[in-house]
Design an enzyme around this catalytic site. Structure first.
Site, PDB file in Angstrom:
ATOM      1  N   HIS A 108      23.897 -15.203 -32.284  1.00 45.49           N
ATOM      2  CA  HIS A 108      24.172 -16.344 -32.223  1.00 45.49           C
ATOM      3  C   HIS A 108      23.509 -17.493 -31.584  1.00 45.49           C
ATOM      4  O   HIS A 108      22.976 -18.564 -31.540  1.00 45.49           O
ATOM      5  CB  HIS A 108      25.769 -16.559 -32.525  1.00 45.49           C
ATOM      6  CG  HIS A 108      26.162 -18.178 -32.861  1.00 45.49           C
ATOM      7  ND1 HIS A 108      25.629 -18.672 -34.088  1.00 45.49           N
ATOM      8  CD2 HIS A 108      27.159 -18.822 -32.136  1.00 45.49           C
ATOM      9  CE1 HIS A 108      26.026 -20.093 -34.094  1.00 45.49           C
ATOM     10  NE2 HIS A 108      27.048 -20.000 -32.834  1.00 45.49           N
ATOM     11  N   SER A 160      24.624 -24.425 -33.631  1.00 43.08           N
ATOM     12  CA  SER A 160      26.181 -24.187 -33.954  1.00 43.08           C
ATOM     13  C   SER A 160      26.953 -25.497 -34.459  1.00 43.08           C
ATOM     14  O   SER A 160      26.208 -26.364 -35.322  1.00 43.08           O
ATOM     15  CB  SER A 160      26.794 -23.598 -32.830  1.00 43.08           C
ATOM     16  OG  SER A 160      27.947 -22.920 -33.120  1.00 43.08           O
TER      17      SER A 160
END
Length: 254
Positions: A234, A85
Site C-alpha cells: 500500500h 490512500s
C-alpha cells in the site's frame, strides 16, 4: 477562512500532492523532489493532520473544498492532482466535483468505494499512549507495539509526535480523526464523472484496488488507465520510489 498548511517546490505547471490517513505533506517528499525539476509542486497537510487547522468533520466534500480554497489562495486555476490512500479519495472527490480545476488525476492505491473499518487497533494504540511517560520516541514505540506489531507502520505513525520544551504531543488531532473515521471510510456517493486523463497506480502486494472495483472506476473515470508496481504494498511510493516516480512522470508528460 482557515487554509491548509502547504509547501511548494520547483516551477512550471502545477501539481498538487495529497497524503493519506495519519500522514503529512512530508510523506510525499521523494515524489515532490522528483517532480520539482519540471513542475511547481504543492504538498498539503490535510485538515487534522500535520500543521493544518483542525475541524471535527472530514466529509470528502469538505476535504476537497479545503484543497480548492488553497488553490484559489495560490491563484492555481488548474492542476494535476496526485493523492495516496485517503488523499486519493480526496483527489477523486475534487476531480468529480470541480473537474474544471483538474488537468490529470493520479490515484495511488485506493478505489472510490467504501472500505470496512481496519484501523481500529492503530487508533486505539495511538490514543493509549501516555505522553507524560514519553521522554523519547522509543518510549512511545514501546507503548504502541502491543497494538501495532509492524515496526515500519509504528515508525510512520510516530512521525506525528513532536516535542516542545521536552514535552511530546501529537501534531494530528487523534480525537477528531477517531470521531471522523466512519466518514474517511465512505465511498463516493455522487453521480458525477471526470472525463480527464486518470491513472490508478496499484501495489501488487496490496488489496486496496480489486478487480471488482473496475466497474465503478470505469463509470466515474471513463478515461482511466492502470499501472501495477511489482513488489510494492500500500505504501508503494515509499517502497518502490524510483518505479513510482517514473510511472507518475511518464503519465504527466504524455
Amino acid at each position: 477562512m482557515a487554509l491548509l498548511n502547504f509547501q511548494q517546490l520547483g516551477s512550471g505547471p502545477d501539481v498538487i500532492l495529497i497524503h493519506g490517513l495519519f500522514g503529512s505533506l512530508e510523506n510525499l517528499n521523494m515524489v515532490a523532489k522528483h517532480l520539482a525539476t519540471s513542475y511547481c509542486v504543492t504538498q498539503v497537510d490535510v485538515r487534522n493532520h500535520g500543521l493544518s487547522f483542525q475541524e471535527n468533520s472530514m466529509e470528502y466534500s469538505e476535504l476537497a473544498q479545503d484543497v480548492i480554497s488553497l488553490m484559489d489562495h495560490l491563484y492555481i486555476a488548474k492542476a494535476d492532482i496526485l493523492g495516496h490512500s485517503m488523499g486519493g479519495k480526496i483527489a477523486m472527490q475534487l476531480a468529480l466535483t470541480f473537474p474544471e480545476r483538474v488537468n490529470k488525476l493520479i490515484v495511488a492505491d485506493i478505489a472510490p468505494v467504501e472500505y470496512p473499518p481496519h484501523h481500529e487497533s492503530i487508533i486505539a494504540g495511538l490514543q493509549s499512549i501516555n505522553l507524560s511517560q514519553v521522554k523519547q520516541r522509543k518510549d512511545a514505540d514501546r507503548q504502541l507495539a502491543p497494538y501495532v506489531d509492524n515496526m515500519g507502520v509504528r515508525q510512520f505513525l510516530l512521525r506525528n509526535l513532536a516535542s516542545q520544551d521536552g514535552n511530546f504531543y501529537f501534531k494530528c488531532n487523534l480525537e477528531y480523526i477517531a470521531h471522523c473515521y466512519p466518514q474517511i471510510m465512505q465511498a463516493y456517493s455522487g453521480d458525477s464523472r471526470f472525463d480527464g486523463q486518470t491513472l490508478f497506480i496499484k501495489g501488487s502486494e496490496s488489496d486496496y484496488i480489486r478487480s471488482e472495483h473496475r466497474a465503478i472506476i470505469g463509470r466515474l473515470f471513463p478515461h482511466a488507465s492502470a499501472k501495477i508496481i511489482q513488489g510494492a504494498g500500500h505504501w508503494l511510493h515509499a517502497e518502490k520510489t524510483t518505479a513510482f516516480n517514473k510511472v507518475v512522470s511518464d503519465f504527466l508528460a504524455k
